[in-house]
Design an enzyme around this catalytic site. Structure first.
Site, mmCIF file in Angstrom:
data_model
loop_
_atom_site.group_PDB
_atom_site.id
_atom_site.type_symbol
_atom_site.label_atom_id
_atom_site.label_comp_id
_atom_site.label_asym_id
_atom_site.label_seq_id
_atom_site.Cartn_x
_atom_site.Cartn_y
_atom_site.Cartn_z
ATOM 1 N N GLU A 220 0.826 -1.197 0.000
ATOM 2 C CA GLU A 220 0.000 0.000 0.000
ATOM 3 C C GLU A 220 0.864 1.252 0.000
ATOM 4 O O GLU A 220 0.365 2.363 0.118
ATOM 5 C CB GLU A 220 -0.929 0.002 1.210
ATOM 6 N N ARG A 222 5.107 2.790 -1.380
ATOM 7 C CA ARG A 222 5.948 2.968 -2.557
ATOM 8 C C ARG A 222 7.194 2.079 -2.492
ATOM 9 O O ARG A 222 7.969 2.147 -1.534
ATOM 10 C CB ARG A 222 6.382 4.433 -2.658
ATOM 11 N N ALA A 263 1.981 2.722 8.263
ATOM 12 C CA ALA A 263 1.450 3.757 7.384
ATOM 13 C C ALA A 263 2.299 5.021 7.481
ATOM 14 O O ALA A 263 2.661 5.463 8.577
ATOM 15 C CB ALA A 263 0.006 4.070 7.766
ATOM 16 N N ARG A 317 9.272 5.995 17.566
ATOM 17 C CA ARG A 317 9.622 7.324 18.055
ATOM 18 C C ARG A 317 9.002 7.520 19.437
ATOM 19 O O ARG A 317 7.806 7.260 19.627
ATOM 20 C CB ARG A 317 9.137 8.408 17.099
#
EC number: 2.3.1.117
Length: 343
Positions: A220, A222, A263, A317
């Protein structure tokens, strides 16, 4: 008479005779000596890397020769294409040298998309200079010089030429649809992509040439030029991988097996097996990463490049400090020792 690759294709030319593209229905890797001898005898192949535009007589002779050596797939191509006004191109690559023609480039891109060769398995040096920029339309490839008159003529006949893209690369699905794949938006997968069996590419997924998946994956995001994604790995919506054409330089960016890129995450270094990058986190080779143990205690701070290729890592993070942290899976105890010793 041994050879590296073989393709019998049908091409498209511009009005001034420039070859725009070649469609190879059944390209072959390491074709038989008998097949190469047949094209030498009937089509005038003299050795080396060579592309030959065949005459009608040569096509007839080749069909008989292919049948005599049980090359029915190639004979069927000749039978179907008999009488075509399109150029029939026979390309033989004796070695995997730098491509010297449009025909050679299209054969190599076809080998990748037919899964006969994996990404980085071919010499593509200098390929951009051998590919013309083409208008890809609902009426096929049209040269940019020919396009205005073709559009005008179509309008005069009550038709519209729909220009899908202007690019050096066509979409893969107009040349081959690999078995066992789902491709939600075929325009986002270029010829020369390697799409593994079991892969699903959703509408926002993208796969460039000389890149792709090795097996079952959900794409979904690149997959940039040169990036290889291992079996069982998923790329979440909007995520990105840094290709060799966009900053990766000579480092091959890859995703190991059974990994997850969340995502809008990003990757700029080789990722080992069973790794996860948290949603929204972009990791490059120069990113400073704090290494944590299983109790979330700080072990060291390193550049992410020092963790390249290491398996079983979770990159995240810290929502309070903003620093990038990495820790190993609790089930991979032996990898803790390797990671800490390395640091």
């Amino acid at each position: 008479m041994s050879s590296f690759a073989f393709g019998l294709g049908i091409g498209t030319k511009s009005s001034d005779g420039e070859l725009l593209e070649v469609y190879y229905n059944t390209p072959l890797l390491n074709p038989s000596d008998a097949l190469i001898k047949a094209v030498a005898d009937k089509a005038g192949y003299t050795g080396g890397n060579q592309a030959i535009e065949l005459t009608a007589a040569q096509l007839n002779d080749l069909e008989a020769a292919f049948l005599s050596i049980d090359a029915e797939d190639q004979a069927e191509i000749v039978e179907i294409c008999k009488g075509t006004h399109q150029p029939m191109i026979l390309t033989v690559l004796e070695t995997d040298a730098d491509p010297e023609s449009t025909s050679e480039v299209y054969l190599k891109l076809s080998l990748l998309s037919h899964r006969l060769v994996q990404p980085h398995g071919l010499n593509l040096n200098g390929m951009f200079g051998k590919l013309p920029n083409v208008a890809w339309t609902n009426e096929g490839a049209i040269s940019l010089a020919d396009l205005p008159k073709r559009q005008l003529a179509a309008r005069a006949q009550g038709r519209i030429i729909d220009v899908h893209s202007v690019d050096k690369f066509p979409k893969m699905a107009n040349y081959v649809v690999p078995a066992g794949t789902r491709l939600a938006a075929t325009s986002r997968i270029r010829l020369g992509a390697h799409v593994g069996e079991g892969t699903t590419v959703m509408h926002e997924g993208f796969i460039n040439f000389n890149a792709g998946t090795m097996g079952v994956s959900m794409v979904e995001g690149r997959i940039s030029a040169g990036v290889v994604v291992g079996n069982g790995s998923d790329l979440g919506g909007g995520c990105s991988t840094m290709g060799t054409l966009s900053g990766g330089n000579n480092v091959v960016i890859s995703v190991g097996e059974n990994c997850l890129l969340g995502a809008n995450a990003g990757l700029g270094l080789p990722l080992g097996d069973r790794c996860t990058i948290e949603a929204g986190l972009y990791i490059t080779a120069s990113s400073k990463v704090t290494v944590l143990d299983d109790q979330n205690n700080e072990v060291s701070t390193v550049k992410a490049a020092e963790l390249a290729g290491k398996p079983d890592l979770l990159f995240r993070r810290n929502s309070q400090t903003g620093r990038i942290e990495v820790k190993t899976n609790k089930s991979a105890i032996e990898l803790n020792e390797e990671l800490h010793a390395h640091n």
